[in-house]
Design a protein around this motif. Structure first.
Motif, short mmCIF file in Angstrom:
data_model
loop_
_atom_site.label_atom_id
_atom_site.label_comp_id
_atom_site.label_asym_id
_atom_site.label_seq_id
_atom_site.Cartn_x
_atom_site.Cartn_y
_atom_site.Cartn_z
N ALA A 68 -1.60 12.32 20.97
CA ALA A 68 -2.15 12.33 19.61
C ALA A 68 -1.09 11.87 18.61
O ALA A 68 -1.37 11.05 17.72
N ALA A 69 0.14 12.38 18.76
CA ALA A 69 1.22 11.96 17.86
C ALA A 69 1.45 10.45 17.96
O ALA A 69 1.57 9.76 16.93
N ALA A 70 1.47 9.94 19.18
CA ALA A 70 1.66 8.50 19.38
C ALA A 70 0.48 7.71 18.80
O ALA A 70 0.67 6.65 18.19
N PHE A 71 -0.72 8.22 18.98
CA PHE A 71 -1.92 7.56 18.47
C PHE A 71 -1.90 7.47 16.95
O PHE A 71 -2.22 6.43 16.37
N PHE A 72 -1.48 8.55 16.29
CA PHE A 72 -1.43 8.54 14.83
C PHE A 72 -0.41 7.53 14.31
O PHE A 72 -0.57 6.99 13.22
N ILE A 73 0.62 7.26 15.08
CA ILE A 73 1.59 6.24 14.71
C ILE A 73 1.03 4.85 15.02
O ILE A 73 1.17 3.92 14.23
N ALA A 74 0.35 4.74 16.16
CA ALA A 74 -0.18 3.44 16.59
C ALA A 74 -1.25 2.88 15.66
O ALA A 74 -1.43 1.65 15.60
N VAL A 75 -1.96 3.73 14.94
CA VAL A 75 -3.03 3.23 14.06
C VAL A 75 -2.52 2.84 12.67
O VAL A 75 -3.31 2.39 11.84
N ILE A 76 -1.24 2.96 12.43
CA ILE A 76 -0.70 2.60 11.11
C ILE A 76 -1.00 1.14 10.74
O ILE A 76 -1.36 0.88 9.59
N PRO A 77 -0.92 0.17 11.66
CA PRO A 77 -1.29 -1.20 11.26
C PRO A 77 -2.73 -1.31 10.74
O PRO A 77 -2.99 -2.09 9.82
N ALA A 78 -3.64 -0.52 11.28
CA ALA A 78 -5.02 -0.53 10.76
C ALA A 78 -5.06 0.06 9.36
O ALA A 78 -5.82 -0.40 8.50
N LYS A 79 -4.24 1.07 9.11
CA LYS A 79 -4.16 1.66 7.76
C LYS A 79 -3.62 0.63 6.76
O LYS A 79 -4.09 0.55 5.63
N VAL A 80 -2.64 -0.15 7.19
CA VAL A 80 -2.09 -1.21 6.34
C VAL A 80 -3.17 -2.25 6.05
O VAL A 80 -3.35 -2.68 4.90
N GLN A 81 -3.91 -2.63 7.08
CA GLN A 81 -4.97 -3.62 6.90
C GLN A 81 -6.05 -3.10 5.95
O GLN A 81 -6.55 -3.85 5.11
N LEU A 82 -6.39 -1.83 6.06
CA LEU A 82 -7.37 -1.23 5.15
C LEU A 82 -6.88 -1.35 3.70
O LEU A 82 -7.64 -1.75 2.81
N ALA A 83 -5.62 -1.03 3.48
CA ALA A 83 -5.06 -1.12 2.12
C ALA A 83 -5.09 -2.57 1.63
O ALA A 83 -5.46 -2.84 0.48
N LEU A 84 -4.71 -3.50 2.49
CA LEU A 84 -4.74 -4.91 2.10
C LEU A 84 -6.17 -5.35 1.75
O LEU A 84 -6.39 -6.06 0.77
N ASN A 85 -7.13 -4.93 2.56
CA ASN A 85 -8.53 -5.28 2.31
C ASN A 85 -9.00 -4.74 0.97
O ASN A 85 -9.63 -5.45 0.18
N TRP A 86 -8.71 -3.47 0.72
CA TRP A 86 -9.22 -2.84 -0.49
C TRP A 86 -8.50 -3.32 -1.74
O TRP A 86 -9.10 -3.46 -2.79
N PHE A 87 -7.22 -3.59 -1.63
CA PHE A 87 -6.50 -4.11 -2.80
C PHE A 87 -6.83 -5.57 -3.06
O PHE A 87 -6.74 -6.03 -4.19
N GLY A 88 -7.24 -6.29 -2.03
CA GLY A 88 -7.56 -7.70 -2.19
C GLY A 88 -9.00 -7.96 -2.57
O GLY A 88 -9.40 -9.11 -2.74
N SER A 89 -9.80 -6.91 -2.72
CA SER A 89 -11.21 -7.07 -3.02
C SER A 89 -11.52 -6.66 -4.45
O SER A 89 -11.12 -5.59 -4.91
N ASP A 90 -12.27 -7.52 -5.13
CA ASP A 90 -12.73 -7.18 -6.48
C ASP A 90 -13.81 -6.10 -6.44
O ASP A 90 -14.10 -5.47 -7.45
N GLU A 91 -14.42 -5.90 -5.27
CA GLU A 91 -15.48 -4.90 -5.12
C GLU A 91 -14.93 -3.49 -4.92
O GLU A 91 -15.68 -2.52 -5.04
#
Length: 145
Positions: free
Chosen positions: A83-106
């Motif tokens: 679980a600890a490793a998994f929570f670290i491994a999903v960080i790139p998806a969290k970064v992508q989510l932030a990029l998506n939401w900051f890059g969207s006018d919606e």
């Protein structure tokens, strides 16, 4: 025989509470990967090879397996480590989510705030997983001190 705790072990007073809380959270997240996969497909970093849906399904399956491991005392220690490793491994998806939401006018202001707030949230998830690992017995329930 697999030992399963009573519902009262979910409380913060139980040594197995962190494992049970993480198991519930990971089970819910794992199910959501299959119920609403499009949300997760969108946060798979495009630099990864292959289909986003494959990553979504694999991530959901991993979350469900780890949840099961955390719920069953013989596998709790390994499940908590994963679980600890998994929570670290999903960080790139969290970064992508932030990029998506900051890059969207919606995206609303609240969505953009949530995109930032999610990063520090990984720290208590990892520490809770490490606490569950520490509390798990090498031989199962209850944790030996």
């Amino acid at each position: 025989m697999i030992s399963v705790a009573s519902p009262c072990s979910w409380s913060s007073g139980s040594t197995q509470g962190p494992a049970w809380r993480l198991a519930g959270m990971l089970a819910a997240a794992g199910v959501m990967h299959f119920v609403a996969p499009t949300f997760f497909d969108r946060i798979i970093p495009p630099a990864l090879p292959g289909s986003a849906r494959t990553y979504t399904q694999a991530s959901g399956a991993v979350a469900l397996v780890i949840a099961g491991m955390l719920a069953a005392s013989p596998s709790r220690r390994l499940g908590a480590t994963l679980a600890a490793a998994f929570f670290i491994a999903v960080i790139p998806a969290k970064v992508q989510l932030a990029l998506n939401w900051f890059g969207s006018d919606e995206s609303t202001f609240a969505m953009k705030v949530a995109a930032i707030v999610q990063f520090p949230w990984q720290i208590p998830l990892v520490t809770e997983a490490l606490k569950a690992r520490r509390n798990a017995s090498l031989r199962g329930w209850p944790a030996q001190r």
